[in-house]
Design a protein around this motif. Sequence first.
Motif, PDB file in Angstrom:
ATOM      1  N   ILE A  48       0.817  -1.229   0.000  1.00 13.59           N
ATOM      2  CA  ILE A  48       0.000   0.000   0.000  1.00 13.59           C
ATOM      3  C   ILE A  48       0.853   1.283   0.000  1.00 13.59           C
ATOM      4  O   ILE A  48       0.601   2.179  -0.811  1.00 13.59           O
ATOM      5  N   PRO A  49       1.872   1.385   0.895  1.00 14.54           N
ATOM      6  CA  PRO A  49       2.622   2.648   0.933  1.00 14.54           C
ATOM      7  C   PRO A  49       3.427   2.943  -0.340  1.00 14.54           C
ATOM      8  O   PRO A  49       3.926   4.054  -0.499  1.00 14.54           O
ATOM      9  N   THR A  50       3.547   1.948  -1.254  1.00 15.88           N
ATOM     10  CA  THR A  50       4.293   2.198  -2.492  1.00 15.88           C
ATOM     11  C   THR A  50       3.415   2.837  -3.578  1.00 15.88           C
ATOM     12  O   THR A  50       3.915   3.176  -4.649  1.00 15.88           O
ATOM     13  N   LEU A  51       2.131   2.974  -3.306  1.00 21.29           N
ATOM     14  CA  LEU A  51       1.255   3.585  -4.324  1.00 21.29           C
ATOM     15  C   LEU A  51       1.667   5.044  -4.541  1.00 21.29           C
ATOM     16  O   LEU A  51       2.098   5.720  -3.607  1.00 21.29           O
ATOM     17  N   PRO A  52       1.520   5.538  -5.777  1.00 22.56           N
ATOM     18  CA  PRO A  52       2.132   6.822  -6.126  1.00 22.56           C
ATOM     19  C   PRO A  52       1.487   8.061  -5.497  1.00 22.56           C
ATOM     20  O   PRO A  52       2.161   9.076  -5.353  1.00 22.56           O
ATOM     21  N   VAL A  53       0.225   7.994  -5.149  1.00 26.33           N
ATOM     22  CA  VAL A  53      -0.445   9.199  -4.632  1.00 26.33           C
ATOM     23  C   VAL A  53      -0.863   8.968  -3.186  1.00 26.33           C
ATOM     24  O   VAL A  53      -1.442   7.931  -2.852  1.00 26.33           O
ATOM     25  N   LYS A  54      -0.538   9.947  -2.342  1.00 26.72           N
ATOM     26  CA  LYS A  54      -0.888   9.850  -0.918  1.00 26.72           C
ATOM     27  C   LYS A  54      -1.617  11.098  -0.470  1.00 26.72           C
ATOM     28  O   LYS A  54      -1.265  12.208  -0.881  1.00 26.72           O
ATOM     29  N   GLY A  55      -2.601  10.932   0.386  1.00 25.96           N
ATOM     30  CA  GLY A  55      -3.314  12.070   0.955  1.00 25.96           C
ATOM     31  C   GLY A  55      -3.846  11.708   2.327  1.00 25.96           C
ATOM     32  O   GLY A  55      -3.544  10.628   2.858  1.00 25.96           O
ATOM     33  N   TRP A  56      -4.640  12.637   2.881  1.00 23.33           N
ATOM     34  CA  TRP A  56      -5.194  12.435   4.224  1.00 23.33           C
ATOM     35  C   TRP A  56      -6.694  12.677   4.197  1.00 23.33           C
ATOM     36  O   TRP A  56      -7.193  13.491   3.397  1.00 23.33           O
ATOM     37  N   VAL A  57      -7.404  12.016   5.093  1.00 18.42           N
ATOM     38  CA  VAL A  57      -8.864  12.153   5.145  1.00 18.42           C
ATOM     39  C   VAL A  57      -9.304  12.491   6.565  1.00 18.42           C
ATOM     40  O   VAL A  57      -8.902  11.822   7.528  1.00 18.42           O
ATOM     41  N   ILE A  58     -10.137  13.531   6.675  1.00 18.89           N
ATOM     42  CA  ILE A  58     -10.745  13.931   7.948  1.00 18.89           C
ATOM     43  C   ILE A  58     -12.001  13.070   8.127  1.00 18.89           C
ATOM     44  O   ILE A  58     -12.820  12.974   7.202  1.00 18.89           O
ATOM     45  N   VAL A 228      -7.386   3.551  -1.888  1.00 15.34           N
ATOM     46  CA  VAL A 228      -7.222   2.726  -0.683  1.00 15.34           C
ATOM     47  C   VAL A 228      -7.270   3.630   0.538  1.00 15.34           C
ATOM     48  O   VAL A 228      -6.466   4.583   0.635  1.00 15.34           O
ATOM     49  N   LEU A 229      -8.187   3.370   1.450  1.00 13.42           N
ATOM     50  CA  LEU A 229      -8.273   4.212   2.639  1.00 13.42           C
ATOM     51  C   LEU A 229      -8.904   3.428   3.789  1.00 13.42           C
ATOM     52  O   LEU A 229      -9.135   2.227   3.682  1.00 13.42           O
ATOM     53  N   ALA A 230      -9.125   4.139   4.900  1.00 10.37           N
ATOM     54  CA  ALA A 230      -9.809   3.546   6.048  1.00 10.37           C
ATOM     55  C   ALA A 230     -11.068   4.360   6.292  1.00 10.37           C
ATOM     56  O   ALA A 230     -11.307   5.370   5.612  1.00 10.37           O
ATOM     57  N   ASP A 231     -11.864   3.926   7.242  1.00  8.68           N
ATOM     58  CA  ASP A 231     -13.040   4.727   7.608  1.00  8.68           C
ATOM     59  C   ASP A 231     -12.753   5.559   8.857  1.00  8.68           C
ATOM     60  O   ASP A 231     -13.339   6.614   9.065  1.00  8.68           O
ATOM     61  N   HIS A 232     -11.834   5.055   9.686  1.00 10.48           N
ATOM     62  CA  HIS A 232     -11.428   5.735  10.925  1.00 10.48           C
ATOM     63  C   HIS A 232     -10.285   4.920  11.496  1.00 10.48           C
ATOM     64  O   HIS A 232     -10.010   3.806  11.009  1.00 10.48           O
ATOM     65  N   GLU A 233      -9.660   5.454  12.533  1.00  9.54           N
ATOM     66  CA  GLU A 233      -8.596   4.710  13.220  1.00  9.54           C
ATOM     67  C   GLU A 233      -9.228   3.967  14.392  1.00  9.54           C
ATOM     68  O   GLU A 233     -10.130   4.469  15.049  1.00  9.54           O
ATOM     69  N   THR A 234      -8.733   2.750  14.689  1.00  9.74           N
ATOM     70  CA  THR A 234      -9.234   1.998  15.844  1.00  9.74           C
ATOM     71  C   THR A 234      -8.090   1.616  16.778  1.00  9.74           C
ATOM     72  O   THR A 234      -7.082   1.060  16.322  1.00  9.74           O
ATOM     73  N   GLY A 235      -8.280   1.922  18.049  1.00 13.10           N
ATOM     74  CA  GLY A 235      -7.351   1.437  19.074  1.00 13.10           C
ATOM     75  C   GLY A 235      -6.308   2.441  19.546  1.00 13.10           C
ATOM     76  O   GLY A 235      -5.533   2.145  20.448  1.00 13.10           O
ATOM     77  N   GLY A 236      -6.280   3.625  18.901  1.00 12.95           N
ATOM     78  CA  GLY A 236      -5.285   4.620  19.303  1.00 12.95           C
ATOM     79  C   GLY A 236      -3.871   4.059  19.252  1.00 12.95           C
ATOM     80  O   GLY A 236      -3.072   4.263  20.166  1.00 12.95           O
ATOM     81  N   HIS A 256      -4.344   6.289  -0.176  1.00 10.22           N
ATOM     82  CA  HIS A 256      -3.349   5.996  -1.216  1.00 10.22           C
ATOM     83  C   HIS A 256      -4.122   5.718  -2.503  1.00 10.22           C
ATOM     84  O   HIS A 256      -5.196   5.105  -2.450  1.00 10.22           O
ATOM     85  N   ALA A 257      -3.591   6.167  -3.622  1.00 17.14           N
ATOM     86  CA  ALA A 257      -4.326   5.956  -4.870  1.00 17.14           C
ATOM     87  C   ALA A 257      -3.385   5.624  -6.018  1.00 17.14           C
ATOM     88  O   ALA A 257      -2.200   5.986  -6.014  1.00 17.14           O
ATOM     89  N   TYR A 258      -3.953   4.914  -6.994  1.00 21.76           N
ATOM     90  CA  TYR A 258      -3.217   4.501  -8.185  1.00 21.76           C
ATOM     91  C   TYR A 258      -4.155   4.608  -9.385  1.00 21.76           C
ATOM     92  O   TYR A 258      -5.340   4.285  -9.276  1.00 21.76           O
ATOM     93  N   GLY A 259      -3.610   5.010 -10.508  1.00 19.65           N
ATOM     94  CA  GLY A 259      -4.407   4.943 -11.739  1.00 19.65           C
ATOM     95  C   GLY A 259      -4.686   6.311 -12.328  1.00 19.65           C
ATOM     96  O   GLY A 259      -4.193   7.333 -11.853  1.00 19.65           O
ATOM     97  N   GLN A 260      -5.539   6.266 -13.344  1.00 20.64           N
ATOM     98  CA  GLN A 260      -5.794   7.414 -14.195  1.00 20.64           C
ATOM     99  C   GLN A 260      -6.117   8.704 -13.428  1.00 20.64           C
ATOM    100  O   GLN A 260      -5.607   9.758 -13.753  1.00 20.64           O
ATOM    101  N   HIS A 261      -6.972   8.611 -12.436  1.00 15.87           N
ATOM    102  CA  HIS A 261      -7.422   9.819 -11.730  1.00 15.87           C
ATOM    103  C   HIS A 261      -6.898   9.890 -10.299  1.00 15.87           C
ATOM    104  O   HIS A 261      -7.462  10.588  -9.456  1.00 15.87           O
ATOM    105  N   ALA A 262      -5.814   9.184 -10.039  1.00  9.53           N
ATOM    106  CA  ALA A 262      -5.291   9.085  -8.665  1.00  9.53           C
ATOM    107  C   ALA A 262      -4.944  10.459  -8.075  1.00  9.53           C
ATOM    108  O   ALA A 262      -5.146  10.698  -6.880  1.00  9.53           O
TER     109      ALA A 262
END
Length: 288
Positions: A48-58, A228-236, A256-262
């Motif tokens: 997963i961490p090797t995917l070319p695009v990375k961002g963050w989600v609130i 590729v993402l999560a819905d929230h963090e669990t367990g602190g 993390h995202a891959y592909g045409q519109h990543a």
Amino acid sequence: MSFKSTLVLGTLLFASLAAKADNVILMIGDGMGPNHLKCAGIDKPLYIPTLPVKGWVITKSADSEITDSAASATAYSCGYKTNNKYLGKLPDGKNCLTIAEEAERKGFAVGIYSTDYSTGATPSAFYAHTQSRYDSKTIKSDKEKAGKKMDIAVPVKHISDEVKPRLKKLSHMPDKKGFFALFEGAKIDTKSHKNDLEGMKKELYDFDYAVMKAVNFAYSHPDTTVIVLADHETGGLTDSCSYTRKGHTGQNIQVHAYGQHANLFKGVQDNTDINKKIRTILFGSSKK
Ligand SMILES: [Zn+2]
């Protein structure tokens, strides 16, 4: 070439462009915060961490700084913040049209696959409408109705086993514009609620393998975007890999995202923006 034949050629070209498929593969690691990826990656390098695009989600929901899976999945499925426990419903109790329902209506193939239990919140937010994630009666009946139009498999045992055959199935359905597929690794969350670090890692490795298979598909089908993402963090979970609580936290999660519109998924975004970006990819507009 005559004007008429140029016009015909132009029309054909336009028609073939308009008929070109766009596919979106959304992959949710339930409860997968940044330290889940970090800690699992210590024993074994992750894909997963090797995917070319990375961002963050609130991730916060309409009524809480700390979302649950129901409200978070509804933000992804409908593009609106709602209250915790709500599935496919707005805070005022009205139903919202989900990306899965909209894609199906607009001529796309739709598949929903998860290791969650049969009425689990995350997959249900894509086809069920109820103010309680524990309303299994409504969820079951909505699931059955949706199952006539979408390929739904909840639960499946290993999410990584599903990716190749399901994507083959969705991409070969006749007369479809493309497809929307959701794959969820639900037990990263379940294990984290129990503060079971080794169990969590096993679930995350299977999810990571599923992501690799989805990206392999996108590699040979360049009209596909994998998110590729999560819905929230669990367990602190801390960066030294110890859990600090049994429940969820309000931390931002990674995308993390891959592909045409990543590239659309770069930077910091709200969870509702993920829906709008997917709708832009599939339908050419984020407006309903
Ligand atoms: Zn949870």
